[in-house]
Design a protein around this motif. Structure first.
Motif, PDB file in Angstrom:
ATOM      1  N   VAL A  18       0.840  -1.194   0.000  1.00  0.00           N
ATOM      2  CA  VAL A  18       0.000   0.000   0.000  1.00  0.00           C
ATOM      3  C   VAL A  18       0.875   1.244   0.000  1.00  0.00           C
ATOM      4  CG1 VAL A  18      -1.714   1.289   1.335  1.00  0.00           C
ATOM      5  CG2 VAL A  18      -1.815  -1.207   1.242  1.00  0.00           C
ATOM      6  N   ALA A  19       0.517   2.209  -0.862  1.00  0.00           N
ATOM      7  CA  ALA A  19       1.247   3.480  -0.853  1.00  0.00           C
ATOM      8  C   ALA A  19       0.376   4.559  -0.241  1.00  0.00           C
ATOM      9  CB  ALA A  19       1.637   3.860  -2.273  1.00  0.00           C
ATOM     10  N   LEU A  20       1.004   5.386   0.616  1.00  0.00           N
ATOM     11  CA  LEU A  20       0.326   6.573   1.128  1.00  0.00           C
ATOM     12  C   LEU A  20       0.963   7.761   0.414  1.00  0.00           C
ATOM     13  CD1 LEU A  20       0.417   5.800   4.974  1.00  0.00           C
ATOM     14  CD2 LEU A  20      -1.505   5.437   3.397  1.00  0.00           C
ATOM     15  N   MET A  21       0.136   8.499  -0.318  1.00  0.00           N
ATOM     16  CA  MET A  21       0.695   9.614  -1.086  1.00  0.00           C
ATOM     17  C   MET A  21      -0.028  10.904  -0.748  1.00  0.00           C
ATOM     18  SD  MET A  21       1.451   7.734  -4.734  1.00  0.00           S
ATOM     19  CE  MET A  21       2.790   8.745  -5.289  1.00  0.00           C
ATOM     20  N   GLY A  22       0.609  12.007  -1.105  1.00  0.00           N
ATOM     21  CA  GLY A  22       0.007  13.312  -0.839  1.00  0.00           C
ATOM     22  C   GLY A  22       1.076  14.353  -0.700  1.00  0.00           C
ATOM     23  N   PRO A  23       0.694  15.611  -0.735  1.00  0.00           N
ATOM     24  CA  PRO A  23       1.694  16.666  -0.626  1.00  0.00           C
ATOM     25  C   PRO A  23       2.327  16.705   0.770  1.00  0.00           C
ATOM     26  CG  PRO A  23      -0.540  17.581  -0.668  1.00  0.00           C
ATOM     27  CD  PRO A  23      -0.670  16.121  -0.910  1.00  0.00           C
ATOM     28  N   SER A  24       3.406  17.481   0.901  1.00  0.00           N
ATOM     29  CA  SER A  24       4.059  17.620   2.208  1.00  0.00           C
ATOM     30  C   SER A  24       3.058  18.177   3.219  1.00  0.00           C
ATOM     31  CB  SER A  24       5.241  18.579   2.102  1.00  0.00           C
ATOM     32  OG  SER A  24       6.252  17.961   1.378  1.00  0.00           O
ATOM     33  N   GLY A  25       3.088  17.617   4.417  1.00  0.00           N
ATOM     34  CA  GLY A  25       2.203  18.122   5.464  1.00  0.00           C
ATOM     35  C   GLY A  25       0.791  17.580   5.342  1.00  0.00           C
ATOM     36  N   THR A  75       2.835  -7.447   4.716  1.00  0.00           N
ATOM     37  CA  THR A  75       2.032  -6.277   4.409  1.00  0.00           C
ATOM     38  C   THR A  75       2.982  -5.087   4.399  1.00  0.00           C
ATOM     39  OG1 THR A  75       0.238  -7.284   5.660  1.00  0.00           O
ATOM     40  CG2 THR A  75       0.039  -4.921   5.172  1.00  0.00           C
ATOM     41  N   VAL A  76       3.072  -4.387   3.272  1.00  0.00           N
ATOM     42  CA  VAL A  76       4.020  -3.276   3.182  1.00  0.00           C
ATOM     43  C   VAL A  76       3.236  -1.961   3.065  1.00  0.00           C
ATOM     44  CG1 VAL A  76       5.941  -2.255   1.898  1.00  0.00           C
ATOM     45  CG2 VAL A  76       5.727  -4.744   2.060  1.00  0.00           C
ATOM     46  N   VAL A  77       3.498  -1.057   3.982  1.00  0.00           N
ATOM     47  CA  VAL A  77       2.872   0.268   3.926  1.00  0.00           C
ATOM     48  C   VAL A  77       3.986   1.279   3.682  1.00  0.00           C
ATOM     49  CG1 VAL A  77       1.367   1.915   5.087  1.00  0.00           C
ATOM     50  CG2 VAL A  77       1.169  -0.519   5.610  1.00  0.00           C
ATOM     51  N   MET A  78       3.836   2.049   2.585  1.00  0.00           N
ATOM     52  CA  MET A  78       4.945   2.919   2.183  1.00  0.00           C
ATOM     53  C   MET A  78       4.436   4.340   1.971  1.00  0.00           C
ATOM     54  SD  MET A  78       7.228   2.518  -1.277  1.00  0.00           S
ATOM     55  CE  MET A  78       5.848   2.512  -2.412  1.00  0.00           C
ATOM     56  N   VAL A  79       5.119   5.286   2.579  1.00  0.00           N
ATOM     57  CA  VAL A  79       4.872   6.697   2.273  1.00  0.00           C
ATOM     58  C   VAL A  79       5.797   7.074   1.135  1.00  0.00           C
ATOM     59  CG1 VAL A  79       5.349   9.033   3.102  1.00  0.00           C
ATOM     60  CG2 VAL A  79       4.037   7.464   4.528  1.00  0.00           C
ATOM     61  N   THR A  80       5.278   7.690   0.104  1.00  0.00           N
ATOM     62  CA  THR A  80       6.161   8.041  -1.016  1.00  0.00           C
ATOM     63  C   THR A  80       5.640   9.223  -1.823  1.00  0.00           C
ATOM     64  OG1 THR A  80       7.340   7.147  -2.932  1.00  0.00           O
ATOM     65  CG2 THR A  80       5.079   6.392  -2.615  1.00  0.00           C
ATOM     66  N   HIS A  81       6.581   9.914  -2.454  1.00  0.00           N
ATOM     67  CA  HIS A  81       6.260  10.929  -3.449  1.00  0.00           C
ATOM     68  C   HIS A  81       6.544  10.392  -4.858  1.00  0.00           C
ATOM     69  CE1 HIS A  81       6.788  14.037  -0.191  1.00  0.00           C
ATOM     70  NE2 HIS A  81       5.706  14.485  -0.827  1.00  0.00           N
ATOM     71  N   LYS A 122      -4.354  17.455   3.670  1.00  0.00           N
ATOM     72  CA  LYS A 122      -4.704  18.154   4.914  1.00  0.00           C
ATOM     73  C   LYS A 122      -5.334  17.210   5.938  1.00  0.00           C
ATOM     74  CE  LYS A 122      -5.144  22.526   2.599  1.00  0.00           C
ATOM     75  NZ  LYS A 122      -6.053  23.299   1.761  1.00  0.00           N
ATOM     76  N   GLY A 123      -4.775  16.027   6.030  1.00  0.00           N
ATOM     77  CA  GLY A 123      -5.224  15.103   7.068  1.00  0.00           C
ATOM     78  C   GLY A 123      -6.469  14.314   6.710  1.00  0.00           C
ATOM     79  N   VAL A 124      -6.989  14.532   5.516  1.00  0.00           N
ATOM     80  CA  VAL A 124      -8.220  13.818   5.128  1.00  0.00           C
ATOM     81  C   VAL A 124      -7.874  12.795   4.054  1.00  0.00           C
ATOM     82  CG1 VAL A 124     -10.553  14.058   4.171  1.00  0.00           C
ATOM     83  CG2 VAL A 124      -9.616  15.833   5.678  1.00  0.00           C
ATOM     84  N   LEU A 125      -8.439  11.605   4.238  1.00  0.00           N
ATOM     85  CA  LEU A 125      -8.151  10.513   3.311  1.00  0.00           C
ATOM     86  C   LEU A 125      -9.145  10.543   2.147  1.00  0.00           C
ATOM     87  CD1 LEU A 125      -6.167   8.074   3.275  1.00  0.00           C
ATOM     88  CD2 LEU A 125      -8.010   6.741   4.297  1.00  0.00           C
ATOM     89  N   ALA A 126      -8.623  10.523   0.904  1.00  0.00           N
ATOM     90  CA  ALA A 126      -9.513  10.455  -0.258  1.00  0.00           C
ATOM     91  C   ALA A 126      -9.926   8.999  -0.481  1.00  0.00           C
ATOM     92  CB  ALA A 126      -8.773  10.988  -1.479  1.00  0.00           C
ATOM     93  N   ASP A 127     -10.866   8.745  -1.383  1.00  0.00           N
ATOM     94  CA  ASP A 127     -11.239   7.362  -1.671  1.00  0.00           C
ATOM     95  C   ASP A 127     -10.035   6.612  -2.220  1.00  0.00           C
ATOM     96  OD1 ASP A 127     -13.796   7.661  -0.850  1.00  0.00           O
ATOM     97  OD2 ASP A 127     -14.523   8.295  -2.831  1.00  0.00           O
ATOM     98  N   PRO A 128      -9.882   5.379  -1.831  1.00  0.00           N
ATOM     99  CA  PRO A 128      -8.704   4.652  -2.312  1.00  0.00           C
ATOM    100  C   PRO A 128      -8.703   4.513  -3.832  1.00  0.00           C
ATOM    101  CG  PRO A 128     -10.247   3.190  -1.207  1.00  0.00           C
ATOM    102  CD  PRO A 128     -10.753   4.557  -0.970  1.00  0.00           C
ATOM    103  N   GLU A 129      -7.499   4.517  -4.314  1.00  0.00           N
ATOM    104  CA  GLU A 129      -7.346   4.464  -5.759  1.00  0.00           C
ATOM    105  C   GLU A 129      -6.679   3.134  -6.056  1.00  0.00           C
ATOM    106  OE1 GLU A 129      -4.431   6.839  -8.766  1.00  0.00           O
ATOM    107  OE2 GLU A 129      -5.193   7.915  -7.030  1.00  0.00           O
ATOM    108  N   MET A 130      -7.292   2.360  -6.862  1.00  0.00           N
ATOM    109  CA  MET A 130      -6.670   1.093  -7.191  1.00  0.00           C
ATOM    110  C   MET A 130      -5.517   1.363  -8.142  1.00  0.00           C
ATOM    111  SD  MET A 130      -8.441  -0.601  -5.263  1.00  0.00           S
ATOM    112  CE  MET A 130      -8.370  -2.362  -5.409  1.00  0.00           C
ATOM    113  N   ALA A 131      -4.403   0.856  -7.801  1.00  0.00           N
ATOM    114  CA  ALA A 131      -3.241   1.125  -8.642  1.00  0.00           C
ATOM    115  C   ALA A 131      -3.323   0.314  -9.930  1.00  0.00           C
ATOM    116  CB  ALA A 131      -1.972   0.762  -7.890  1.00  0.00           C
ATOM    117  N   ALA A 132      -2.442   0.655 -10.839  1.00  0.00           N
ATOM    118  CA  ALA A 132      -2.469   0.090 -12.181  1.00  0.00           C
ATOM    119  C   ALA A 132      -2.447  -1.434 -12.166  1.00  0.00           C
ATOM    120  CB  ALA A 132      -1.281   0.626 -12.965  1.00  0.00           C
ATOM    121  N   ARG A 133      -1.675  -2.021 -11.233  1.00  0.00           N
ATOM    122  CA  ARG A 133      -1.488  -3.460 -11.276  1.00  0.00           C
ATOM    123  C   ARG A 133      -2.614  -4.231 -10.580  1.00  0.00           C
ATOM    124  NH1 ARG A 133       3.146  -5.623  -9.882  1.00  0.00           N
ATOM    125  NH2 ARG A 133       2.096  -7.442  -9.072  1.00  0.00           N
ATOM    126  N   ALA A 134      -3.449  -3.512  -9.773  1.00  0.00           N
ATOM    127  CA  ALA A 134      -4.439  -4.228  -8.975  1.00  0.00           C
ATOM    128  C   ALA A 134      -5.586  -4.747  -9.853  1.00  0.00           C
ATOM    129  CB  ALA A 134      -4.992  -3.317  -7.888  1.00  0.00           C
TER     130      ALA A 134
END
Lengths: 391, 228
Positions: free
Chosen positions: B34-41, B194-200, B216-228
């Motif tokens: 799983v990737a956690l993405m988003g702008p700084s902060g 289970t791998v949880v990764m923060v990345t840009h 801003k601390g709010v989670l958007a709907d999950p996005e299925m990545a290309a390979r899923a």
């Protein structure tokens, strides 16, 4: 627990800082071991002089031979007091003695008061542990002297076959004696009557040493002498007498402790500084270890081990230097001259012994623990996410 | 494997209160990358820290590997991390005075394993990341990519269920970054982690199963990545 090589590896990795801190601790250990060695050597010299079954008889109120005078009648009577030991030919083991403190000229051109003790041949049996190691005992009325090991070579004329000049006469040195490192080795012995004549003393004796017979309580005999209404005399076991003389060394202990505390505080600041810097430089590392699951206690112990390792290495270097320097001083100077409370000179051989090293070890470890504790606590209290944050 | 319910976290910065996470609810299944993405902060690192048991939420429930993390003491959390979580950091965070093997062995010092077994397992972990022959090198003798591989070996050596990675490719060149992403992918596929990764890193999309975006601390709907 974190591995020992982690703590030690960090010390090696920061060589310069480690070397500076170890150097400071080593210097403190060196200074304290040498000073403590000097004080214990002085005490050893004074305390080992006495023996519990020998009484020192002095005039009431006198604290040492030099300020005392004992009447001739008292000397004659006390020899035959019940409880005084006798030798194989049934002669009382009593040694009337006259003490004077003339100046001797040192080889370096200075002047020092030296204790000259006028004795009779019996003195060699009454004083324990006196061995003539070169030459022979003096003969009465021939202007002869024997000198203690520490006197030999220190003063002009203080060698076998030479002439010492003090008082109104010249004295030929015919023997050198040892007494197990006691203060007697800083004395010169001559015939009591000759010395009395030379120093024009109205009373020939300043004190009397009596060996107590086996089975007699030395304190009881001392009380009997003190209570005798014919003379105003005091008697005490020799051990007690020299303990009082050694009190002058106690002030040096106070100075030694003061010095240890002050230099120890200085070194503690040094160690604290080193380890605070280490904690600061290794924040991310500490954060990582905490994240992996190492407890605060593991971090605390690891930093304390670093600090104790600094202290131990400092101690090892400092103590080797102290022992070496002690030997060097003794070899080069032959000893260090101390003014005793009698104003005469005691020559003390500087020896850094196990006690002095143990005291320095305690000091070094205290520096290690005190210097390391607060930085270690800071490291242990770092919250992992704060420690892992960069910048 | 990972359940977050209504999790909020606020930081104080001076007089200001910054809401890093705002009522976040998230489930991550076992064996996913799983990737956690988003702008700084945006709160992604805060979320990662809470999942890993390094930080606590102000409110909400966090259950990881069946354990309720907010109820645990500091020492219990440390023990939880030692047993269940492996860590991979952006700057590798290897201990400079220890060799690669020494670094990989660290988590095993918290177990009851003997010296020989620790050594054996550390070498196995290094073999998995392809660095067995570099076991006796110190970190300063290794390239950035190699250091990150050692860090991954350290993260998996005690066989935790979860590996958390904070910008694992952030300090690497393109080639090494892809290799590290492939390695993390393999941890899921081949070893069931289970791998949880923060990345840009946009390249991550090609390797992960799911991308969770935060802003801003709010989670958007999950996005299925290309390979899923």
């Amino acid at each position: 627990m974190l591995p020992l090589r982690y703590a030690l590896g960090n010390l090696i990795a920061r060589r310069t800082r480690t070397a500076l801190t170890v150097g400071v601790i080593a210097l403190v250990v060196l200074a304290i071991s040498l000073f403590s060695g000097l004080v214990s050597s002085l005490r050893h010299t004074l305390v080992s002089t006495g023996s519990a079954d020998t009484l020192v008889v002095l005039r009431k109120g006198s604290t040492n031979d030099g300020s005392s005078a004992v009447p001739l009648e008292a000397v004659k009577a006390l020899r035959y007091f019940e409880g005084v030991a006798r030798d194989s030919s049934d002669q009382p083991l009593a040694s009337p003695e006259l003490v004077v403190q003339p100046f001797f000229r040192t080889r370096q051109g200075g002047r020092e008061n030296v204790l000259v003790r006028g004795v009779e041949p019996m003195a060699l049996q009454v004083h324990r542990g006196i061995t003539i190691v070169a030459g022979r005992m003096f003969e009465a009325s021939r202007g002869e002297a024997i000198i203690g090991k520490s006197v030999a070579d220190r003063y002009v004329g203080a060698e076998l076959g030479s002439e010492l000049v003090f008082g109104r006469s010249k004295w030929k040195v015919v023997g050198i004696f040892e007494s197990g490192g006691s203060s007697l080795e800083s004395e010169t012995w001559v015939d009591a009557r000759e010395l009395a004549a030379d120093s024009k003393r109205p009373v020939p004796y300043s004190g009397l040493r009596l060996r107590v017979a086996a089975g007699t309580d030395p304190d009881a005999l001392a009380r009997r002498i003190g209570d005798d209404p014919r003379w105003a005399l005091d008697a005490m076991p020799e051990t007690e007498y020299y303990d009082k003389q050694a009190e002058s060394a106690s002030i040096f202990y106070v100075i030694a402790i003061g010095l240890a505390v002050l230099t120890g505080i200085g070194a503690t600041f040094g160690a604290t500084n080193t380890l605070y810097a280490a904690v600061q430089a290794r924040r991310a590392e500490i954060g990582t270890l905490r994240a992996i699951g190492f407890s605060r206690f593991s971090i605390l112990t690891s930093f304390l081990i670093e600090s104790l390792a600094l202290a131990l290495v400092g101690f090892l270097i400092g103590s080797v230097l102290a022992v070496g320097l002690g030997h060097l001083v003794s070899f080069l100077l032959g000893g260090i001259a101390f003014g005793a409370s009698t104003f005469t000179t005691n020559v003390v051989e500087l020896r850094v012994g196990p006690f002095d090293l143990a005291a320095s070890l305690v000091l070094a470890l205290s520096v290690g623990i005190a210097g390391g504790f607060f930085p270690a606590l800071r490291a242990a209290r770092l919250r992992p996410i704060e420690a892992l944050r960069r910048g | 494997m990972i359940e977050l319910r209504d999790v909020s976290r606020t930081y104080k910065r001076g007089a200001d209160a910054i809401r890093a996470l705002d009522h976040v609810t998230l489930d991550i299944d076992s064996g996913r990358f799983v990737a956690l993405m988003g702008p700084s902060g945006s709160g992604k690192s805060t979320l990662l820290n809470i999942v890993a048991g390094l930080d606590r939420p102000d409110s909400g429930e966090v259950v990881v590997a069946g354990q309720k993390l907010p109820d645990m003491s500091e020492d219990e959390l440390a023990a939880f991390r030692a047993r269940h979580v492996g860590f991979v950091f952006q700057f590798f965070n290897l201990i400079p005075v220890l060799t690669a093997r020494g670094n990989v062995e660290l988590p095993l010092l918290l177990t009851h394993l003997g010296k020989a077994e620790r050594r054996e397992r550390a070498l196995t972990a290094l073999r998995i990341v392809g660095l067995e022959e570099r076991a006796e090198h110190h970190p300063n003798e290794l390239s950035g990519g190699e250091q990150q591989r050692v860090a991954i070996a350290r993260a998996i050596v005690s066989d935790p269920e979860i590996v958390v990675a904070d910008e694992p490719t952030g300090d690497l060149d393109a080639k090494n970054a892809v290799e590290i992403l492939e390695l993390l992918r393999a941890l899921c596929t081949d070893f069931g982690k289970t791998v949880v990764m923060v990345t840009h890193d946009a390249r991550a999309e090609a390797h992960v199963d799911i991308i969770h975006s935060l802003d801003k601390g709010v989670l958007a709907d999950p996005e299925m990545a290309a390979r899923a």
